[in-house]
Design an enzyme around this catalytic site. Structure first.
Site, PDB file in Angstrom:
ATOM      1  N   TRP A 224      46.488  78.234  73.611  1.00 24.49           N
ATOM      2  CA  TRP A 224      45.200  78.795  74.087  1.00 24.49           C
ATOM      3  C   TRP A 224      44.174  78.790  72.964  1.00 24.49           C
ATOM      4  CZ3 TRP A 224      42.289  82.966  72.423  1.00 24.49           C
ATOM      5  CH2 TRP A 224      41.284  83.416  73.286  1.00 24.49           C
ATOM      6  N   HIS A 225      44.676  79.035  71.714  1.00 28.06           N
ATOM      7  CA  HIS A 225      43.756  79.118  70.580  1.00 28.06           C
ATOM      8  C   HIS A 225      43.190  77.761  70.197  1.00 28.06           C
ATOM      9  CE1 HIS A 225      45.515  83.124  70.128  1.00 28.06           C
ATOM     10  NE2 HIS A 225      44.442  83.414  69.413  1.00 28.06           N
ATOM     11  N   GLY A 226      43.905  76.715  70.458  1.00 33.00           N
ATOM     12  CA  GLY A 226      43.359  75.419  70.082  1.00 33.00           C
ATOM     13  C   GLY A 226      44.254  74.284  70.484  1.00 33.00           C
TER      14      GLY A 226
END
Lengths: 481, 313
Positions: free
Chosen positions: A323-325
Site C-alpha cells: 500500500w505504501h509503494g
C-alpha cells in the site's frame, strides 16, 4: 494545497467563516465539499474530477446494495465497486510496478513482452480516500451501516479536506454520522484544535524538515557514505517520518475540531513501544485497524489455528507494505514487520499494550528492562526503515552492510555528526518532551498555567518553528502514498 | 464563538506586531541595501530616458556580463541594464521588460540557461525580497503565478529570521552583491577588483525538451509583445565556459535554434565561449575582462544584424 503555506492559512478562516455563518447543517456540508474540492484541486483539477468519479461510483454502489436483498446480487455489486476502486488505485499506483515485474519474469522464462511504459501521475491521497470509500461500501454490505441517501453528506465524508490526502483513514461509521448530525461550535474543542495544529506545524517545520535534510544527504549518496553517516541518516529518517506523518495527523485532527468534527487518533507515541506488535498498535493506527478489519479478519484472523493465523498476519503486513509503494522495498519492509510481529501475536500471553495505555509504562522513568525493550524495538524499526527510505533494494542492502561494517570509531562518529549538532539537540529535546508529555495527546496542554504564560508558550512554539524552518520546506512524506 | 474569535484575533495581532517589527528591522538593516533594491535606480533611469533606447534584459549574467557605457557609445542609444537575478523567474523578468518597452527601443534579451530550465518557475525568497524592496513591482507578477506565490508565503518570514540570525552571528555583506554594486547604467561592477574564482567542475546547461518548450512559449509571447510595442528584439546567448561548451556544442546550438524559431528574433553569440578565468564566482558572472570581451563580440555581431542598431565603433 499544503497545510504549511500562506494559501492554507488564508483558506482556513474563509472556510471556517462560511461554515459557521450558515444556519443549516446541509449547507455546512456543502461548504465542506466545496472547500475540500478546492483544497484538493489546488494540486491538479484532474485529481478532483477523479475523486468525484470514484466517490459517485461507490455512493451508487452502496445505494444499490442497500436496496437489494439477493445475497448474490449484493455480492456482485460489492465486487464491482471494489474492482472499480482497487482498479483505479492499481492503475495509478501499481501498473508500472506490475508491468516491470511481468517483463522481468517473462524475460527469465525466455519470453518477450512488448515494453510498456507508463507516465501516469499518481494523484495525491488516492490511497487514503480509496480506502475510505471501500470501507463504506463494505460496511453497507455487511449491514453494519445504512447507506446514506445524501450525496452531499457522503462526499463530505470522503473529501473532508483536513484528512483527505494523508489520513487518518476514517471509517464511515465514525465520520459519516458526524456529518449527518447537528454540529455546534465548541470553543474548548476549537482551542484544543488550534493547539493540535500548532504542535503539528512545529513538528513538520522545525523538526521533520530538518531531520529530512540529514536523511536525504545520507541516502542521496549511499555509495560514498560510511556506516556512522548512514546510521545517522537512518536515525534522522526515523524521526523525519514520524514527525512529518504525525504532524499531518495532528494538523488534520486540530483543523477538524474547528468544525466540531472528531477525527481518530493516528499516532500514540509509537517509538516508546516495548515490542513490534505494540508499535503497530501505536503507528498509523487508522491504517493498521483498516487492514485488521478488512484483510486480516476476513482471511480468518486467529480463528483457524496458528498456521493460518501466521499466514493471515504475513499477508496483511505484505499488503500494508505494498500500500505504501509499488516497489519490492516496501514489500520487504512489510514482511519484516510481519515476521517481527508474529511471536507476539501467536504466543501472546496476558493483556497487550495498545494506544490507550501509557506508552513505556506507568513509571515516570522506565526501568532498565523497559528501556532496553524500547531501545530494541526502536532499533528494529529503524533497520526496517532502511528498506522504506532507500531508493532501491541494492541501496537498502548497501546501507545495512555499511552500518554493520562501520568503522565505528570516535573519529568517524564525530565526522558523521559534524555540523548537525543543532538538529541532534532538537531530536533529543523532542524525545524528552514526548516522554514527559506521553500521558497527554500533545505537549501543548497547559491548563495549570495562566493565559499570558500559555500564549507566550504558543508564541514561542510558533517562532521556534519559523526560526528552524528549512529554506525549502518539503511536502509531507505520506503524500507520495 | 465571540470570545474564541477575540482570543484568536488578539493572538494573531500580537504575532502580527512581532512580524511587523521583524520586517522593519530587516528593511532597516538589509532591505535598503539589498542587491535587488537596485531596481529603483534602474527604474529611475528608464523614466528619464527617451526612446530609442537599448534595454538589456535577463538575469544576473546580464547584470554582470555587458558594458553598457561602451554599448551606449557604440550605438548612440541610451542604455539601461534592467537585469538583476534569474531567481526572479522568466515570466517576472519579461513582464518588467514588457512594461518598460517603448516604440523604437532595442531589447537585448539574454535568457540564462537556468531560466530556460524553469519555465514559469521562480525562486521564492528572491522574488519576495524583490517585491518587498520595490512593492510597485507587484504588477509585474503574472496572475497565473499568484497561487504559487501564496503557496510560498511563509518564505519571507523565514528569510527575515535567517537574515536576523546572520546579523547576530556578525556576518557581513558581500560587496559584490549590494545595491551599491551597480553603476549608473545598471551594470554590476563592484566585483571588478575581486578577481576570478570559478571552480573547475563541469556543468550541464541544456534543459529537457519539455522544459525548453515551456520556456520557448513564454519567450514567444514576449517577442509578440515587443513587436506590438514597436520595439526590436535580439536574443543574446549567455556566457558559457569554453570547456563546457566544447562538450555540449550540438545541444547548445539546437536549443538556441529553437529559441530563435520561437521568438522570430536573431540569436547572437551562439558559438561564443569564454575561458574559465573570465568568470567571477559562477558560470553566470563574468569578470571585467570577460565582460569586455563579450561586449566587443556583441557589438561585432550587431553590425551583422538587421536591428537598426548598427554600432559606430
Amino acid at each position: 494545497m499544503l497545510f504549511t503555506t500562506l494559501t492554507f492559512l488564508l483558506f482556513l478562516p474563509i472556510v471556517f467563516a462560511a461554515y459557521w455563518l450558515l444556519p443549516r447543517q446541509r449547507w455546512r456540508n456543502g461548504v465542506v465539499v466545496a472547500a475540500s474540492y478546492v483544497f484538493y484541486g489546488w494540486w491538479d483539477a484532474r485529481f478532483a474530477v477523479l475523486m468525484a468519479v470514484a466517490s459517485l461510483v461507490d455512493f451508487a454502489a452502496a445505494r444499490l446494495i442497500a436496496r437489494t436483498e439477493s445475497p448474490g446480487r449484493r455480492k456482485a455489486i460489492l465486487a464491482a465497486s471494489c474492482a472499480c476502486s482497487l482498479g483505479l488505485l492499481g492503475y495509478f499506483k501499481y501498473a508500472g510496478f506490475f508491468m516491470e515485474n511481468a517483463q522481468a519474469l517473462a524475460g527469465a522464462l525466455g519470453l518477450h513482452l512488448t515494453p510498456f511504459e507508463t507516465k501516469v501521475v499518481l494523484p495525491v491521497g488516492i490511497s487514503f480516500y480509496t480506502f475510505q470509500t471501500l470501507s463504506y461500501v463494505i460496511d453497507v454490505y455487511r449491514r453494519q451501516l445504512p447507506a446514506t441517501r445524501s450525496l452531499v453528506d457522503y462526499m463530505a465524508y470522503v473529501s473532508f479536506f483536513p484528512q483527505l490526502v494523508a489520513g487518518p483513514i476514517e471509517r464511515a461509521g465514525r465520520l459519516l454520522p458526524q456529518f449527518q448530525s447537528l454540529r455546534r461550535f465548541d470553543p474548548d474543542a476549537a482551542r484544543e484544535g488550534l493547539r493540535f495544529m500548532a504542535w503539528g506545524f512545529f513538528k513538520k517545520i522545525a523538526l521533520a524538515d530538518n531531520f529530512g535534510a540529514i536523511a536525504n544527504a545520507g541516502y542521496g549518496a549511499v555509495a560514498a557514505a560510511d556506516g556512522p553517516t548512514l546510521a545517522l541518516a537512518t536515525l534522522c529518517f526515523a524521526f523525519q517520518i514520524y514527525c512529518d506523518f504525525s504532524a499531518y495527523s495532528d494538523i488534520a485532527v486540530g483543523c477538524a475540531r474547528l468544525f466540531d468534527i472528531q477525527l481518530m487518533r493516528n499516532f500514540a507515541y509509537p517509538y516508546f513501544s516495548r515490542g513490534v506488535a505494540e508499535f503497530w498498535r501505536r503507528w498509523h493506527i487508522s491504517l493498521s485497524t483498516w487492514f485488521a478489519d478488512y484483510v486480516y479478519r476476513p482471511l480468518g484472523g486467529n480463528r483457524r489455528g496458528r498456521l493460518l493465523q501466521a499466514r493471515n498476519v504475513m499477508v496483511t503486513f505484505v499488503l500494508s507494505g505494498l500500500w505504501h509503494g509499488a516497489s519490492w522495498n516496501f514489500v520487504i519492509w512489510g514482511a519484516l514487520n510481519g515476521l517481527a510481529v508474529l511471536p507476539g501475536v501467536l504466543w501472546a500471553k496476558g493483556p497487550r499494550a495498545g494506544a490507550g495505555d501509557v506508552p513505556g509504562g506507568e513509571r515516570d522513568w522506565p526501568s532498565l528492562r523497559t528501556a532496553l525493550r524500547i531501545a530494541g524495538t526502536f532499533l528494529f524499526i529503524c533497520l526496517t526503515w532502511v528498506f522504506f527510505r532507500a531508493a532501491t533494494l541494492p541501496d537498502a542492502l548497501t546501507v545495512l552492510e555499511r552500518i554493520a561494517a562501520g568503522p565505528w570509531t570516535v573519529a568517524t562518529l564525530r565526522a558523521a555528526v559534524d555540523g548537525h549538532a543543532r538538529v541532534l539537540e532538537l531530536l533529543l529535546g523532542f524525545v524528552l518532551v514526548e516522554w514527559l508529555a506521553r500521558r497527554r495527546r500533545h505537549p501543548l496542554h497547559w491548563p495549570a498555567l495562566p493565559r499570558p504564560l500559555r500564549w507566550a508558550g504558543y508564541t514561542a512554539i510558533l517562532w521556534l518553528s519559523l526560526w528552524n524552518a528549512q529554506p525549502a520546506g518539503g511536502a509531507f512524506i505520506y503524500f507520495q502514498f | 464563538m465571540r470570545r474564541f474569535l477575540a482570543h484568536v484575533a488578539s493572538f494573531v495581532a500580537i504575532n502580527g506586531a512581532l512580524l511587523a517589527a521583524l520586517d522593519a528591522f530587516y528593511m532597516r538593516q538589509f532591505g535598503a541595501r539589498h542587491f535587488l533594491a537596485a531596481w529603483r535606480e534602474k527604474a529611475d533611469r528608464l523614466a528619464v530616458l527617451d526612446a530609442p533606447r537599448l534595454l538589456l534584459v535577463g538575469g544576473s549574467s546580464t547584470a554582470f556580463g555587458l558594458d553598457s557605457e561602451r554599448l551606449e557609445r557604440a550605438t548612440g542609444r541610451s542604455v539601461v541594464n534592467l537585469a538583476l537575478n534569474a531567481g526572479l523567474g522568466l515570466r517576472y523578468i519579461l513582464e518588467q521588460a514588457a512594461d518598460a518597452m517603448r516604440p523604437g527601443d532595442l531589447v537585448i534579451l539574454t535568457p540564462e540557461y537556468y531560466l530556460l530550465w524553469r519555465g514559469e518557475s521562480f525562486d521564492a525568497p528572491t522574488l519576495f525580497v524583490a517585491l518587498r524592496v520595490s512593492p510597485e513591482n507587484l504588477r509585474h507578477v503574472p496572475g497565473s503565478l499568484v497561487p504559487r506565490l501564496l503557496d510560498q508565503g511563509l518564505v519571507p518570514v523565514t528569510d527575515r529570521l535567517r537574515a536576523l540570525a546572520g546579523h547576530l552571528r556578525g556576518e557581513g555583506e558581500n560587496p559584490a552583491y549590494t545595491r551599491a554594486s551597480f553603476n549608473r547604467y545598471g551594470d554590476a561592477v563592484a566585483h571588478h577588483s575581486l578577481g576570478a574564482r570559478l571552480d573547475a567542475g563541469a556543468r550541464s546547461y541544456v534543459p529537457t525538451p519539455a522544459e525548453a518548450e515551456a520556456s520557448c512559449r513564454v519567450l514567444a509571447s514576449f517577442a509578440g509583445r515587443a513587436r506590438a510595442a514597436g520595439a526590436s528584439l535580439v536574443v543574446v546567448v549567455p556566457p558559457i565556459p569554453a570547456d563546457d561548451y566544447d562538450s555540449q556544442r550540438a545541444s547548445v546550438a539546437a536549443l538556441w535554434r529553437r529559441v530563435g524559431e520561437a521568438t522570430g528574433a536573431e540569436v547572437l553569440l551562439v558559438r561564443k565561449a569564454f575561458p574559465r578565468d573570465q568568470f567571477f564566482d559562477s558560470v553566470y558572472h563574468l569578470t571585467k575582462e570577460g565582460r569586455g570581451e563579450r561586449t566587443r563580440a556583441l557589438l561585432a555581431a550587431l553590425r551583422r544584424t538587421s536591428t537598426g542598431a548598427t554600432p559606430t565603433d
